[in-house]
Design an enzyme around this catalytic site. Sequence first.
Site, PDB file in Angstrom:
ATOM      1  N   ASP A  61       0.952  -1.325  -0.088  1.00  0.00           N
ATOM      2  CA  ASP A  61      -0.019  -0.031   0.101  1.00  0.00           C
ATOM      3  C   ASP A  61       0.661   1.294  -0.148  1.00  0.00           C
ATOM      4  OD1 ASP A  61      -2.728   0.156  -0.298  1.00  0.00           O
ATOM      5  OD2 ASP A  61      -3.061   0.895   1.758  1.00  0.00           O
ATOM      6  N   ASP A  93     -11.533  -5.862  10.893  1.00  0.00           N
ATOM      7  CA  ASP A  93     -11.713  -7.405  10.833  1.00  0.00           C
ATOM      8  C   ASP A  93     -12.708  -7.940  11.666  1.00  0.00           C
ATOM      9  OD1 ASP A  93     -10.502  -6.412  13.327  1.00  0.00           O
ATOM     10  OD2 ASP A  93      -8.653  -7.393  13.346  1.00  0.00           O
TER      11      ASP A  93
END
Length: 1057
Positions: free
Chosen positions: A337, A761
């Site tokens: 990223d 998550d």
Amino acid sequence: MDKSSNPRRPSASVGGDSDRGPSPQSVKFARRTSSGRVVSLSRDDEIDLPGDYAAQNDYINYTVLMPPTPDNQPGASGGAAAAAAASSGDKPDGPTTFRAPSSRFRSETQQRGRAGGGDGGGDAAGKLDRRMSVLKNNNNNKSMLLRSQTQEFDHNRWLFETKGKYGIGNAFWQDDSFDHDTGMSMQDFMDKPWKPLTRKVQVPGGVISPYRVLIVIRMIALTMFLIWRVQNPNREAMWLWGISIVCEIWFAFSWLLDILPKFNPINRAADLAALKDKFETPGPSNPTGRSDLPGMDVFISTADPDKEPPLVTANTILSILAVNYPIEKVSIYISDDGGAILTFEAMAEAVKFAEVWVPFCRKHDIEPRNPDSYFSQKMDPTKNKKRPDFVKDRRWIKREYDEFKVRINGLPEVIHKRCKMYNKNEEMQEKKLVKEKNNGVIPPDHKFEVTKATWMADGTHWPGTWFNPAPDHAKGDHAGILQIMSKVPDNDPIMGGPDEKRLDFTGIDIRLPMFAYVSREKRKCYDHNKKAGAMNALVRASAILSNGAFILNLDCDHYIYNSMAIREGMCYMMDRGGDRICYIQFPQRFEGIDPSDRYANHNTVFFDGNMRALDGLQGPVYVGTGCMFRRYALYGFPPPRANEYSGVFGQNKAPVKNMVPPQSEEEAPLTSGHPDLDLPKKFGNSTMFNESIAVAEFQGRPLADHFSVKNGRAPGALLMPRPPLDAPTAAEAIAVISCWYEDKTEWGDRIGWIYGSVTEDVVTGYRMHNRGWRSVYCITKRDAFRGTAPINLTDRLHQVLRWATGSVEIFFSRNNAILATSRLKFLQRIAYLNVGIYPFTSIFLVVYCFLPALSLFSGKFIVQSLDIHFLSYLLIITLCLVFISLLEVKWSGIGLEEWWRNEQFWVIGGTSAHLVAVIQGLLKVIAGIEISFTLTSKSTGEDEDDIYADLYVVKWTGLFIMPLFIIIMNLVALVIGFSRTVYSVIPEWSKLFGGAFFSFWVLVHMYPFAKGLMGRRGRVPTIVYVWAGLISITSSLLWIVISPPQGNADDTASLKF
């Protein structure tokens, strides 16, 4: 002859009562020797055995499966009709039932004696006639029976030669004998029996039953204690009593939220041999024995090479490239990223080294397959190694790995030198052009503007982030990058030769799985949603390139420690009912933790206790790494089957009748359903991606090799090779990782990883459970994955702060478990509710940690006096908690020291990180102030020779303020309380002991925090202890002057200075 039959599923098992259920086996025989030993023989074994087994007193007991026939009707009495039916040999038209004999190990003479001695001779004779019906065509049944016992008559041969319709084993079975009710035929009994791939292992009743009883007892004791506390206020200190009552009620509520989901912990076990038999063994549907397992895409995420060293990431990649799974079915993707060229070139070096490392691991069965961890092991490397060239190979590969590490460590300097050289050439070219335009003269006022670019090894500009940021080449502003570093492997193995780069890989498959480097496009005007956005970009790119039915996501520092881990996880996905499983969560295990685990970094109480208990409900929560997803579930679709739970405690369970929600508002009922139950619709404008959804769903189905498997696929459906990648496919993959692709779609809202939370998550897993999916907790015998965790106190608290802040966000969002659907189990709902509520306990915990100091300062206590009722309740509650903890340690397998470390850090984190998380969460909800977090650095301390050097590094942070203040307050209060009691005319020792006990309780829990502030042992100056003692003594004397002990005026005056 014993005869047993079942109208639906015949059984021919030898031994045991007939009512134990059918067993799909054929005819079996048993011999009993003169000593009483029973020897079972299959129909393929030799019947006539010499020696002791052929003694004269031995007999043979045949068990023959008997389908229902006219003469084998349980309701019919022996007579002419039965005899006529027997002589005709016809079978009945419909199924019938009957009671089989009680034992298959009883001889015919024993059966006859039992029948003759029972009540009602006619009924007993009828039973005997039915047992002997197979011999009714012979005129001398008795002589035949005697000859069978003396081995003068071979029933096995007689049944085969006469092709009798009654038997199943070596007798005759008609072709039209398929049972449409059960879906079974003779082939089901003759073939290898069907095996499940997994099984549940219940916690022993001797552990779980007392555990549950003690929880109930403590709940009752807590209720009675709180009632008593409310009914008996302390009139002398109502403020102290009121504060303590509120805190204790909240603690009781918090304890219930934590303990209730632990009522049904379970263990699981996978059968890898059965997985190989079903998917990789030659058979009618798979003649070549090629793997029929579904595809697996592995995701690794990284963002900053400065905080996540490329060498750590490279070792993780090497462990995945060498995983023990069909090579052609594995595809690996790394999401960078940050768009850093350092990560890109480190991955290229890793693939080059993998060409020798991966075959070496396969040749010598190396574990673990992370080279850094493998070469760092303290154990003997030659253990269980049998190849004579292992030592030579290991020595050579170790040297290659050392050279590989040097190359990785030298990459930053190599890249900078290269960029400097190319930029200098660019500057020279610029000067040359200026001279050509100005007749060989450079104008004195001319300014050269040469961009300091970052260059790749092939002499082209790096499309990602440059060392010197420039437009379109900065963090958060660069083009999308997709590079296939390891091509799609051939479908057939490629065996190595005797000299493959100095190693003998003869007979070893040298193929590598496909590996792709991905860096999604980023632009300043878009919200890229951090890690969740990067994961969703990988989901789309992988769907175009490989479209594996399952996805395994790992952090860059979590490597595969057990090369069979993916296979074990696949056992659960491919087992019966596996189509309802959305993900398999593996426990997180860590390396590099200090031996005492000062800050509970291993977190075993959560991973081995809470998660194992949730596995007995609807499944564990998703914890960010080490998780195997079903791709179809990530797309936001509901499971093929689900249940709804109604009632106050969800006690009413009913299957969902219509899994597909209405497609329009007109079809929807008046009471609209939960938004999570709607089907996802907006995936984006990629036709290729949309077409891959149905393919992924089909490939993820279990194998339909048994009539009980629902929603299965045919065996051999995944044997076809993958098509090679072409330019249009790669172009489509780059298009789906562009920053605009998610505009006007449901990515991050209903599809993929969910946006809007620091802990994406937990929210992602919650949404799947909310739709009715189940998850499984897979604890392997050998750890599946291992990673690193911050051992520095500051880094550890910041990590906990990030988790707690995400939990507060969940509580104030629509992902609060209170708003969940009816497909979420009651105790699962309680567990998710606790995820959002636990940070708020810090408010009450901080207040309660100050209560002992306030008690010692004021000379009062939370109760009027330490009477028998208070002490009895306290003793019962404490003993119950101790025994509950011991039993939890027993069924979870954790250690007492680990449990105690967890308790200590619960207080440390609750008074620091959790409290700040609540404040930040409230600021975000009320004022809209966004919260930003930085990556935890994985670098070590200054002392490189000490692997635990980072443990002693003290990095000051505002999170230290509250715990430090609590420690100082309690220390000073102990001195003041002791001084007050000593100087009092009438000392109240009970109040001193009460306050001092709870102060010691606080200080003992804070000990790891205080030790962390001291740094390395011996480095704290002595003057610090002197100052602390002087401050405590001075404060205590000052407090005595301000609030003198009770006594006469003369005593009080004597204390004044």
